[in-house]
Motif scaffolding. Structure first.
Motif, mmCIF file in Angstrom:
data_model
loop_
_atom_site.group_PDB
_atom_site.id
_atom_site.type_symbol
_atom_site.label_atom_id
_atom_site.label_comp_id
_atom_site.label_asym_id
_atom_site.label_seq_id
_atom_site.Cartn_x
_atom_site.Cartn_y
_atom_site.Cartn_z
ATOM 1 N N TYR A 155 -47.286 -41.435 -40.141
ATOM 2 C CA TYR A 155 -46.066 -41.370 -39.322
ATOM 3 C C TYR A 155 -45.149 -42.520 -39.715
ATOM 4 O O TYR A 155 -45.595 -43.663 -39.888
ATOM 5 N N PHE A 156 -43.864 -42.223 -39.850
ATOM 6 C CA PHE A 156 -42.854 -43.246 -40.143
ATOM 7 C C PHE A 156 -42.043 -43.516 -38.872
ATOM 8 O O PHE A 156 -41.455 -42.607 -38.294
ATOM 9 N N GLY A 157 -42.009 -44.771 -38.429
ATOM 10 C CA GLY A 157 -41.281 -45.129 -37.220
ATOM 11 C C GLY A 157 -41.074 -46.636 -37.165
ATOM 12 O O GLY A 157 -41.232 -47.322 -38.172
ATOM 13 N N TYR A 158 -40.745 -47.159 -35.996
ATOM 14 C CA TYR A 158 -40.492 -48.599 -35.889
ATOM 15 C C TYR A 158 -40.824 -49.106 -34.488
ATOM 16 O O TYR A 158 -40.807 -48.352 -33.517
ATOM 17 N N THR A 159 -41.145 -50.374 -34.381
ATOM 18 C CA THR A 159 -41.676 -50.929 -33.132
ATOM 19 C C THR A 159 -40.639 -51.051 -32.033
ATOM 20 O O THR A 159 -40.997 -51.114 -30.859
ATOM 21 N N HIS A 160 -39.342 -51.116 -32.376
ATOM 22 C CA HIS A 160 -38.298 -51.217 -31.359
ATOM 23 C C HIS A 160 -37.854 -49.847 -30.847
ATOM 24 O O HIS A 160 -36.943 -49.758 -30.031
ATOM 25 N N CYS A 161 -38.492 -48.793 -31.324
ATOM 26 C CA CYS A 161 -38.190 -47.432 -30.879
ATOM 27 C C CYS A 161 -38.448 -47.331 -29.380
ATOM 28 O O CYS A 161 -39.516 -47.730 -28.902
ATOM 29 N N VAL A 189 -45.259 -36.018 -37.912
ATOM 30 C CA VAL A 189 -46.578 -36.529 -38.309
ATOM 31 C C VAL A 189 -47.119 -35.561 -39.355
ATOM 32 O O VAL A 189 -47.124 -34.353 -39.140
ATOM 33 N N ILE A 190 -47.560 -36.099 -40.489
ATOM 34 C CA ILE A 190 -48.135 -35.268 -41.542
ATOM 35 C C ILE A 190 -49.631 -35.533 -41.612
ATOM 36 O O ILE A 190 -50.065 -36.687 -41.701
#
Length: 242
Positions: free
Chosen positions: A105-111, A206-207
């Motif tokens: 999964y590609f994301g970020y902590t401030h999401c 999510v892959i």
């Protein structure tokens, strides 16, 4: 692709379900509803997914449009990403996850919502597995905001948002963006506005990668629930279709 605004230091609060379904997921749902096989554009060129560009996926969802999982007829090759983990050590994605059931999964902590909710859903579903299967499953979170998401930041965030066993990766944005594109996920550099807020756009898929082929053969959108993952994980761990 999700468009999200965050302040430099957002206030803590409960994650809430995202409502910004990425275009690729919407397209996949339509294809599944029609019960046909079709090519769905995922990038900005016309190379097949196996070529490393990750621009086209062939999907077939049958006639069950209620399923969270979309099985890809043309699976993705695992990205050749070499990044830095939460311990500050080099992490070769292909090498470290070879032969293991893996969710990426590609994301970020401030999401503010989608990213922590996704990690939480997977973590809760994972805990329902037998211990042996829990140990097999690899969950990899790759930041789309590496300037703020250092190894130390990921090390603090992942156990709270998901599970201590989850792998967090950071590195050069250009490398991360290229790796995401290989599996059909679009991400843009975080953009800081005049008022100090940060606008981040990233695909929320999510892959799932098979332990038998190391190919990314199943896709989940941001609306996948704990129950969806709990139902599918036992099959994914064996490399079977959900």
């Amino acid at each position: 692709m999700s468009a999200e605004k965050t302040s430099p230091k957002p206030e803590a609060g409960p994650a809430r379900p995202g409502r910004r379904t990425p275009l690729i997921v919407a397209a996949v749902a339509i294809v599944a509803a029609l019960g046909i096989t079709a090519a769905v554009g995922l990038g900005n060129d016309d190379k097949p997914s196996g070529s490393g560009a990750g621009s086209v996926a062939v999907v077939s969802g049958g006639d069950d449009s209620t399923k969270a999982a979309t099985v890809l007829d043309r699976p993705f090759t695992k990205p050749g990403l070499v990044l830095t983990d939460t311990k500050g050590q080099k992490y070769d994605l292909r090498e470290r996850t070879k032969g293991k059931p893996t969710l990426i999964y590609f994301g970020y902590t401030h999401c503010p919502d989608v990213c922590p909710l996704t990690m939480s859903n997977i973590a809760i579903a994972k805990k329902q597995l037998p211990k042996a299967d829990q140990d097999k499953l690899q969950v990899v979170f790759v930041t789309t905001d590496p300037e703020r998401d250092t190894s130390a930041e990921l090390a603090k965030w992942l156990p709270a948002a998901g599970d201590p066993s989850f792998t967090g990766l950071t590195g050069a944005f250009s490398t991360i963006q290229a790796g995401a594109r290989q599996i059909g996920i679009g991400i843009d550099p975080p953009k800081k506005e005049k008022d100090g807020t940060v606008v981040s756009m990233h695909g929320a898929q999510v892959i799932a990668f098979s332990p038998t082929t190391d190919q990314g053969y199943v896709l989940y959108g941001e609306d996948a629930t704990v129950d969806d993952y709990a139902k599918d994980l036992p099959k994914l761990i064996k490399g079977e279709n959900p």
